[in-house]
Design an enzyme around this catalytic site. Structure first.
Site, PDB file in Angstrom:
ATOM      1  N   THR A  63       0.796  -1.231   0.000  1.00 57.45           N
ATOM      2  CA  THR A  63       0.000   0.000   0.000  1.00 57.45           C
ATOM      3  C   THR A  63       0.829   1.282   0.000  1.00 57.45           C
ATOM      4  O   THR A  63       0.266   2.370   0.157  1.00 57.45           O
ATOM      5  CB  THR A  63      -0.936   0.019   1.220  1.00 57.45           C
ATOM      6  OG1 THR A  63      -0.147  -0.070   2.419  1.00 57.45           O
ATOM      7  CG2 THR A  63      -1.927  -1.143   1.172  1.00 57.45           C
ATOM      8  N   TYR A 126       0.970   2.002  -8.050  1.00 55.12           N
ATOM      9  CA  TYR A 126       0.109   1.355  -7.054  1.00 55.12           C
ATOM     10  C   TYR A 126      -1.252   1.016  -7.654  1.00 55.12           C
ATOM     11  O   TYR A 126      -1.739  -0.111  -7.549  1.00 55.12           O
ATOM     12  CB  TYR A 126      -0.051   2.255  -5.835  1.00 55.12           C
ATOM     13  CG  TYR A 126      -1.119   1.805  -4.883  1.00 55.12           C
ATOM     14  CD1 TYR A 126      -0.978   0.636  -4.139  1.00 55.12           C
ATOM     15  CD2 TYR A 126      -2.303   2.540  -4.728  1.00 55.12           C
ATOM     16  CE1 TYR A 126      -1.980   0.212  -3.276  1.00 55.12           C
ATOM     17  CE2 TYR A 126      -3.299   2.133  -3.865  1.00 55.12           C
ATOM     18  CZ  TYR A 126      -3.136   0.969  -3.132  1.00 55.12           C
ATOM     19  OH  TYR A 126      -4.130   0.552  -2.281  1.00 55.12           O
TER      20      TYR A 126
END
Length: 293
Positions: A63, A126
């Site tokens: 994350t 991401y």
């Protein structure tokens, strides 16, 4: 026989909240990355073969949004390849899977909340890794449920709320970006939604979940200052100044507006929406009473 639910990524903020809300009528097995690495297919097959869980709640993820720009291969390994390996292992044992994804699969250019079937267009590494993870999960396990969320925080782990509280205790003023819009999500609210999904095994495909309302990071920071002061977590309220994102460059581009449309989730999961500021107040009280451990 008592149903078994496996929580992966149990050491993270969502994993910890899932454990706190675990229903008493279920056998819950919680494994962090040290105990189960989802990038290792053999380990996954062994653990699922031994546990034979009825459900897996996948809270394991990479994350670090900015760091992913320089570690895209690692982000893909965990968020895409690992998610696909987990989905394949679940499919082979007939195990239901609830997989968590992100609002960063969108570019933020829409003028209205993103529906679950909106076309994704991630801006950074991401978001790309999470989108590839969604595709890998559905390819390996078509009946899996994917829940996208965003701006997650909790008393556990590192997140925007706890960073703001630390900086506000140290500084008289700070500047926060005002032109990126989304919805803060208490990880406990997300955990509640995931447990509700376990009770509804016919749900599949892509759903969206966050708390109700919208705000900028600046608005969120102002609320943290006000609520933190009211809760006694701050001795004083610092000045919070709004700045455009162009004045706070980061390695990863963020969506300008990544608000998610949750109408279907609120209906199908039978959970009434709660405004993000109410949830923030509850989380800060939780932090005050229990600390961050």
């Amino acid at each position: 026989m008592t149903p078994t639910v496996l929580i992966t990524g149990a050491g993270g903020q969502l994993g910890r909240e899932l454990q706190l809300l675990a229903p008493e009528d279920l056998r819950v097995v919680s494994l962090d990355r040290a105990a189960l690495d989802i990038t290792e297919p053999q380990d996954l097959r062994q653990v699922l073969g031994e546990l034979r869980p009825d459900w897996v709640l996948n809270a394991a993820a990479y994350t670090a949004v900015d760091r992913a720009e320089g570690e895209e291969a690692l982000a893909l390994r965990i968020n895409a390849e690992g998610a696909g390996h987990l989905a394949a292992a679940c499919a082979s044992t007939g195990t239901g899977l609830v997989h968590v994804s992100t609002d960063f699969v969108f570019d933020g250019e829409s003028g209205h909340p993103y529906a679950p079937d909106a076309a994704p267009a991630p801006l950074g590494a991401y978001g790309r890794s999470k989108l590839e993870g969604e595709r890998a999960v559905l390819a390996a396990h078509p009946r899996a449920l994917i829940v996208r969320t965003g701006w997650v925080y909790s008393r556990f782990g590192g997140n925007f709320v706890k960073t703001m509280l630390r900086l506000m205790a140290e500084r008289d003023s700070l500047a926060v970006v005002c032109d990126q819009i989304g919805t803060p999500t208490w990880a406990r609210s997300l955990a509640q939604a995931l447990w509700a999904a376990v009770d509804r095994p016919l749900l599949q495909g892509i759903y969206h979940w966050s708390d109700a309302g919208v705000c900028s990071w600046y608005d969120f920071a102002v609320a943290i200052a006000e609520e933190g002061l009211a809760a006694g977590l701050l001795a004083r309220s610092p000045e919070v100044r709004p700045i455009p994102g162009s004045e706070y460059p980061t390695p990863a581009r963020r969506p300008a507006c990544s608000v998610l449309d949750k109408q279907q989730s609120w209906r199908d999961l039978a959970i009434a929406p709660v405004h993000w500021r109410v949830q923030l107040r509850a989380m800060l009280q939780d932090l005050k009473e229990h600390g961050d451990g």
